[in-house]
Design a protein around this motif. Sequence first.
Motif, short mmCIF file in Angstrom:
data_model
loop_
_atom_site.label_atom_id
_atom_site.label_comp_id
_atom_site.label_asym_id
_atom_site.label_seq_id
_atom_site.Cartn_x
_atom_site.Cartn_y
_atom_site.Cartn_z
N UNK A 4 0.83 -1.20 0.00
CA UNK A 4 0.00 0.00 0.00
C UNK A 4 0.87 1.25 0.00
N UNK A 5 0.34 2.31 -0.58
CA UNK A 5 0.98 3.62 -0.45
C UNK A 5 0.72 4.14 0.95
N UNK A 6 1.46 5.15 1.34
CA UNK A 6 1.26 5.75 2.67
C UNK A 6 -0.08 6.50 2.72
N UNK A 10 -3.32 8.52 -0.05
CA UNK A 10 -3.85 8.78 -1.40
C UNK A 10 -3.28 10.10 -1.91
N UNK A 11 -2.78 10.09 -3.14
CA UNK A 11 -2.25 11.32 -3.73
C UNK A 11 -3.35 12.31 -4.07
N UNK A 12 -4.57 11.84 -4.29
CA UNK A 12 -5.67 12.72 -4.69
C UNK A 12 -6.38 13.37 -3.50
N UNK A 13 -6.82 12.55 -2.54
CA UNK A 13 -7.64 13.08 -1.44
C UNK A 13 -6.89 13.13 -0.10
N UNK A 14 -5.71 12.50 -0.03
CA UNK A 14 -4.92 12.55 1.20
C UNK A 14 -5.32 11.53 2.25
N UNK A 15 -6.18 10.55 1.93
CA UNK A 15 -6.59 9.54 2.89
C UNK A 15 -5.37 8.75 3.35
N UNK A 16 -5.19 8.65 4.67
CA UNK A 16 -4.05 7.93 5.25
C UNK A 16 -4.36 6.44 5.27
N UNK A 17 -3.68 5.67 4.41
CA UNK A 17 -3.90 4.24 4.34
C UNK A 17 -3.28 3.52 5.54
N UNK A 18 -2.35 4.15 6.22
CA UNK A 18 -1.67 3.53 7.36
C UNK A 18 -2.58 3.31 8.56
N UNK A 19 -3.71 3.96 8.61
CA UNK A 19 -4.60 3.79 9.77
C UNK A 19 -5.41 2.51 9.71
N UNK A 20 -5.37 1.82 8.56
CA UNK A 20 -6.09 0.56 8.41
C UNK A 20 -5.14 -0.60 8.61
N UNK A 21 -5.58 -1.60 9.32
CA UNK A 21 -4.73 -2.75 9.64
C UNK A 21 -5.14 -3.94 8.79
N UNK A 22 -4.70 -3.95 7.54
CA UNK A 22 -5.03 -5.05 6.65
C UNK A 22 -3.99 -6.15 6.78
N UNK A 23 -2.73 -5.78 6.82
CA UNK A 23 -1.66 -6.77 6.97
C UNK A 23 -1.63 -7.77 5.83
N UNK A 24 -1.13 -8.95 6.11
CA UNK A 24 -1.05 -10.00 5.11
C UNK A 24 -2.03 -11.11 5.42
N UNK A 25 -3.16 -10.77 6.01
CA UNK A 25 -4.17 -11.76 6.38
C UNK A 25 -4.62 -12.67 5.26
#
Length: 131
Positions: free
Chosen positions: A38-40, A42-57
């Motif tokens: 994942x990117x850190x 979103x380049x468009x809206x700035x949503x922080x992807x790091x706050x979601x814990x998807x991992x390698x489940x």
Amino acid sequence: MLDSDQIKKGQPPVWRAALFGLCPECGAPTLFDGPVKFRAKCDSCGLDYGRYNVGDGPAAFLTLIIGALLIAVALTLDAVVRPPFWVHVVLWVPLTAAAVVYGLRVGKGALMASEHQRQAAEGRKVDKEDD
């Protein structure tokens, strides 16, 4: 489950975000930085992807499913056509790698979009007041 009416304008449905690597907030194709990373944000809206814990489940689960399906197809091909061994190597090694990588992208993208649309967060302990 969220109906399509409950999804905010601009948010893609979970299936579309997962298949095409779209940002779950604005729908821009900015979810991945590498094949499955994942990117850190979103380049468009700035949503922080790091706050979601998807991992390698989904990794082990998807690898087992894809492996079972490809083994079934490979055995069927071998029983029907009987190609030489090198044909199996040339055919199934890259196909397996591509299927696993794309499966991980779809699985991780679906989990990220689902967490975002449902506003999932870590559980927090709530102190109860004594009555």
